[in-house]
Scaffold this motif. Structure first.
Motif, mmCIF file in Angstrom:
data_model
loop_
_atom_site.group_PDB
_atom_site.id
_atom_site.type_symbol
_atom_site.label_atom_id
_atom_site.label_comp_id
_atom_site.label_asym_id
_atom_site.label_seq_id
_atom_site.Cartn_x
_atom_site.Cartn_y
_atom_site.Cartn_z
ATOM 1 N N THR A 6 -0.280 -8.164 10.666
ATOM 2 C CA THR A 6 0.486 -9.199 9.978
ATOM 3 C C THR A 6 -0.441 -10.184 9.277
ATOM 4 O O THR A 6 -1.640 -10.272 9.587
ATOM 5 N N LEU A 7 0.143 -10.964 8.370
ATOM 6 C CA LEU A 7 -0.647 -11.993 7.686
ATOM 7 C C LEU A 7 -0.980 -13.142 8.635
ATOM 8 O O LEU A 7 -1.989 -13.832 8.439
ATOM 9 N N ASN A 8 -0.168 -13.346 9.656
ATOM 10 C CA ASN A 8 -0.532 -14.352 10.656
ATOM 11 C C ASN A 8 -1.847 -13.975 11.327
ATOM 12 O O ASN A 8 -2.727 -14.825 11.539
ATOM 13 N N GLU A 9 -1.983 -12.690 11.683
ATOM 14 C CA GLU A 9 -3.226 -12.220 12.303
ATOM 15 C C GLU A 9 -4.390 -12.323 11.321
ATOM 16 O O GLU A 9 -5.502 -12.719 11.698
ATOM 17 N N PRO A 21 4.209 -14.808 4.107
ATOM 18 C CA PRO A 21 4.206 -13.765 5.142
ATOM 19 C C PRO A 21 3.664 -12.417 4.699
ATOM 20 O O PRO A 21 3.417 -11.552 5.541
ATOM 21 N N LEU A 22 3.450 -12.240 3.383
ATOM 22 C CA LEU A 22 3.053 -10.921 2.890
ATOM 23 C C LEU A 22 1.726 -10.912 2.142
ATOM 24 O O LEU A 22 1.243 -9.843 1.756
ATOM 25 N N VAL A 23 1.109 -12.063 1.917
ATOM 26 C CA VAL A 23 -0.142 -12.095 1.156
ATOM 27 C C VAL A 23 -0.993 -13.279 1.611
ATOM 28 O O VAL A 23 -0.467 -14.331 1.981
ATOM 29 N N GLY A 24 -2.310 -13.065 1.593
ATOM 30 C CA GLY A 24 -3.221 -14.139 1.949
ATOM 31 C C GLY A 24 -4.571 -13.948 1.281
ATOM 32 O O GLY A 24 -4.949 -12.836 0.902
ATOM 33 N N VAL A 25 -5.300 -15.046 1.133
ATOM 34 C CA VAL A 25 -6.656 -15.024 0.587
ATOM 35 C C VAL A 25 -7.552 -15.756 1.575
ATOM 36 O O VAL A 25 -7.245 -16.876 1.997
ATOM 37 N N ALA A 95 -5.610 -9.992 0.846
ATOM 38 C CA ALA A 95 -4.865 -8.999 1.616
ATOM 39 C C ALA A 95 -3.385 -9.159 1.303
ATOM 40 O O ALA A 95 -2.881 -10.281 1.197
ATOM 41 N N PHE A 96 -2.683 -8.034 1.131
ATOM 42 C CA PHE A 96 -1.235 -8.103 0.901
ATOM 43 C C PHE A 96 -0.553 -6.866 1.464
ATOM 44 O O PHE A 96 -1.095 -5.773 1.422
ATOM 45 N N LYS A 97 0.621 -7.086 2.003
ATOM 46 C CA LYS A 97 1.399 -6.009 2.592
ATOM 47 C C LYS A 97 2.080 -5.197 1.494
ATOM 48 O O LYS A 97 2.455 -5.744 0.446
ATOM 49 N N PRO A 98 2.280 -3.905 1.708
ATOM 50 C CA PRO A 98 2.959 -3.072 0.696
ATOM 51 C C PRO A 98 4.345 -3.590 0.347
ATOM 52 O O PRO A 98 4.811 -3.411 -0.788
ATOM 53 N N GLU A 99 5.001 -4.263 1.302
ATOM 54 C CA GLU A 99 6.346 -4.769 1.036
ATOM 55 C C GLU A 99 6.382 -5.777 -0.100
ATOM 56 O O GLU A 99 7.421 -5.972 -0.747
ATOM 57 N N LEU A 100 5.247 -6.436 -0.351
ATOM 58 C CA LEU A 100 5.210 -7.443 -1.413
ATOM 59 C C LEU A 100 5.502 -6.847 -2.781
ATOM 60 O O LEU A 100 6.066 -7.517 -3.657
ATOM 61 N N ILE A 101 5.117 -5.587 -2.976
ATOM 62 C CA ILE A 101 5.236 -4.993 -4.319
ATOM 63 C C ILE A 101 6.355 -3.970 -4.413
ATOM 64 O O ILE A 101 6.573 -3.404 -5.487
ATOM 65 N N GLU A 102 7.077 -3.727 -3.323
ATOM 66 C CA GLU A 102 8.161 -2.747 -3.372
ATOM 67 C C GLU A 102 9.255 -3.211 -4.325
ATOM 68 O O GLU A 102 9.649 -4.377 -4.338
#
Length: 296
Positions: A6-9, A21-25, A95-102
């Motif tokens: 997760t982005l929290n981690e 919740p889906l992307v971080g730098v 970092a970004f989760k695949p859900e961000l771009i679905e």
């Protein structure tokens, strides 16, 4: 091995709150050193190594890099650093989760960013100008993450990620063209190398030459070598190798009394049927028909 799901981690390693919740730098200079232990990331990541601070190990393989190198991770890939504790880490990580771009424009166009599929030693070393552009791209995404959210926030974040990835693609392809121009003569060497291999006892002992074996002879990744072949001679590396095998097969059929079984074995085929099938696919006739045609 640690897993970042997760982005929290992800953000916990940088001692920063989660803005999305889906992307971080993250800024590598602020990262907890445990981030550099063997870790699998269940997200896409683009990492700028702004200084050489140790050995980079991706997918279990060491990857050479210089200061100002960018590399990429796809969901499920792992990476680690054998740290040089004399040097403080410096760089940036998106970092970004695949859900961000679905179901988005970025997701639709994501196929363009095929550098995510490159082998472990495929990476991009930036010029000073390119480095500045990339740092600015990270900063733009980070600024949007820290801005007050509104209905355009996710759209602007995806635009920023798309811009960063587009620059990666541009810079990578530019570097590829430079490498390609520096590697003139590679195909003459490759031709001779495969001819020597097929003319020796190596196929019978070790099997046919593979794309990975050829790439290794030039200290290239298999993906990079494959792209080099395809761009230069417009066929896949596998097709090129098979063409060389068929060329040698024709010579043996035409100029020696060897049986079909012996020729197949000589060229590294475990089963004669596999040899005959490839020969027919490439020439339109069986090895026996080719031999009889030569005799007629």
């Amino acid at each position: 091995m640690l897993t970042v799901t997760t982005l929290n981690e992800f953000n916990a390693y940088f001692h920063q709150p989660t803005a999305h919740p889906l992307v971080g730098v993250g800024d590598l200079s602020r990262a907890d050193l445990s981030l550099f232990e063997p870790t699998k990331f269940d997200m896409y990541a683009v990492v700028l190594m702004d200084v050489d601070f140790g050995e980079l190990v991706k997918g279990g393989m060491s990857m050479r890099y210089d200061a100002g190198t960018i590399f990429w991770l796809s969901p499920g890939q792992d990476v680690a650093m054998n740290l040089d504790y004399r040097v403080k880490p410096r760089g940036m990580m998106l970092a970004f989760k695949p859900e961000l771009i679905e179901r988005t424009g970025l997701g639709r166009d994501f196929y363009m960013f095929n550098f995510f599929n490159h082998d472990v030693n495929a990476a991009l070393t930036l010029t000073s100008v390119e480095r500045g552009i990339m740092l600015n791209s990270y900063a733009n995404i980070q600024a949007e993450l820290l801005s007050k959210r509104d209905y355009l926030s996710d759209h602007m974040i995806r635009l920023g990620i798309g811009m960063l990835l587009s620059y990666c693609k541009r810079f990578f392809e530019s570097q590829y063209e430079e490498r390609s121009s520096r590697s003139k003569g590679i195909f003459e060497r490759l031709d001779q190398m495969i001819d020597n291999y097929l003319s020796s006892s190596s196929p019978a002992q070790h099997g046919q030459p593979t794309v990975a074996w050829c790439a290794e002879q030039f200290s290239l990744s298999a993906n990079y070598f494959g792209e080099l072949v395809r761009k230069e001679i417009h066929i896949t590396a596998q097709e090129y190798i098979q063409g060389k095998i068929i060329h040698h097969a024709k010579h043996l059929l035409r100029d020696t009394p060897m049986t079909i079984n012996e020729i197949g074995s000589e060229l590294g085929f475990t089963y004669t049927t596999h040899f005959s099938r490839m020969f027919r696919k490439k020439t339109g006739m069986s090895p026996q028909e080719f031999r009889h045609q030569k005799d007629s």
